[in-house]
Design an enzyme around this catalytic site. Sequence first.
Site, short mmCIF file in Angstrom:
data_model
loop_
_atom_site.label_atom_id
_atom_site.label_comp_id
_atom_site.label_asym_id
_atom_site.label_seq_id
_atom_site.Cartn_x
_atom_site.Cartn_y
_atom_site.Cartn_z
N TYR A 18 59.39 86.17 3.67
CA TYR A 18 60.41 85.49 2.87
C TYR A 18 61.82 86.03 3.13
O TYR A 18 62.81 85.38 2.79
CB TYR A 18 60.09 85.61 1.39
N LYS A 32 45.60 91.52 6.45
CA LYS A 32 44.99 90.74 7.54
C LYS A 32 45.00 91.61 8.79
O LYS A 32 45.50 91.24 9.86
CB LYS A 32 45.76 89.43 7.75
N ASP A 83 41.59 86.50 3.49
CA ASP A 83 40.74 85.32 3.35
C ASP A 83 39.51 85.64 2.50
O ASP A 83 39.07 84.82 1.67
CB ASP A 83 40.34 84.74 4.71
N ASP A 98 51.89 86.04 -3.24
CA ASP A 98 52.35 84.77 -3.80
C ASP A 98 51.17 83.81 -3.95
O ASP A 98 50.97 83.18 -5.00
CB ASP A 98 53.42 84.19 -2.89
N ASP A 158 48.74 83.04 -7.68
CA ASP A 158 48.62 81.70 -8.24
C ASP A 158 47.15 81.27 -8.31
O ASP A 158 46.74 80.61 -9.26
CB ASP A 158 49.42 80.70 -7.41
#
Length: 362
Positions: free
Chosen positions: A141, A191, A223, A247, A251
Amino acid sequence: MNKKITVIPGDGIGPEVIRSAIKVLDCIAAKFNHEFTYQYAKLGGVAIDEEGTPLPQRTIDLCKDSDGVLLGAVGGPKWDTLPGSLRPEKGLLGIRKALQLYANLRPVKAHKSLLDASTLKKEVVEGVDLLIVRELTGGLYFGQPQERRHEADGEAVVDTLYYKKSEIERIVKQAFELARLRNKKVTSVDKANVLESSRLWREVAVEVAGNYPDIELEHMLVDNAAMQLIRNPKQFDVVVTENMFGDILSDEASMLTGSLGMLPSASIGGDGPGLYEPIHGSAPDIAGKNIANPLATILSVAMMLRFSFHWIEEADAIEEAVTNVLEAGYRTGDIAEKGETILNTDEMTEKVLENIHLAITN
């Protein structure tokens, strides 16, 4: 004790839920002999409309000159066609950066009285109590370059995932410190089988863990973590991860409780004030109708009292009041089951205030 709070109502339902939060703060002030001074600022869509920028300098100045920042909601489809640099979300990213808020805390706790509101089986969500610690000022970001390019064979785009080792160290350390106050387990999500940034992340997590022999550390690929949050969320205590993974996962985890309207968040770090906000969006479709769920914003106030002001009794009073209201069967539309009585925003707020008064009196 006097505390100065910068209040940013924001967009959509933001002003409505912020009004509820201010009522709760005023109640706490009266009951515990505190005093709050409020200073109001603009951010997001309303700032774009009125001042031409999603983050006016005055907002930054007011936030820095405060003990805590309370934010309602930011954004909406009205501003979706603007260039990236003028989107409301840029204001949110900008204030986090300006205040050096590198750690986002999202508690996910399943209230027993709301288990039926979750789309998952009751036995899966019952007893869930986890905390996601998301790195907030680095990663994709904020990395540069971040741009579109015109190359010989057509248009291309680049986003840069950039982290300093020191940025990883401080967020992982924050997670371990929080785990000491909970169930002493940290799950570091990365990851590492693909990304070099994640390989460094994992190395740093191991280094930091060496200073916390009382805390269990486990590594989990992102994942798999996404799957495990749905399959067996009770296995998690504190989850720490980088910006984009956090992020998405936070959620996803929010839906364990059945509604985004129930979950608060805190953004902390650095020497300045923390920023506290509900994780739900601006919900422009219900703005102005007095039907928004104010509980996430009210619980965000409790987080401010706990993490910024270190007022544990006051924070407990708010959280217990919310629990009591839910156990008594009071609901807003987003968490109501068929046949349950639905309260509007103001009515739900009044029920919380009544319970705070009752708890303190007793």
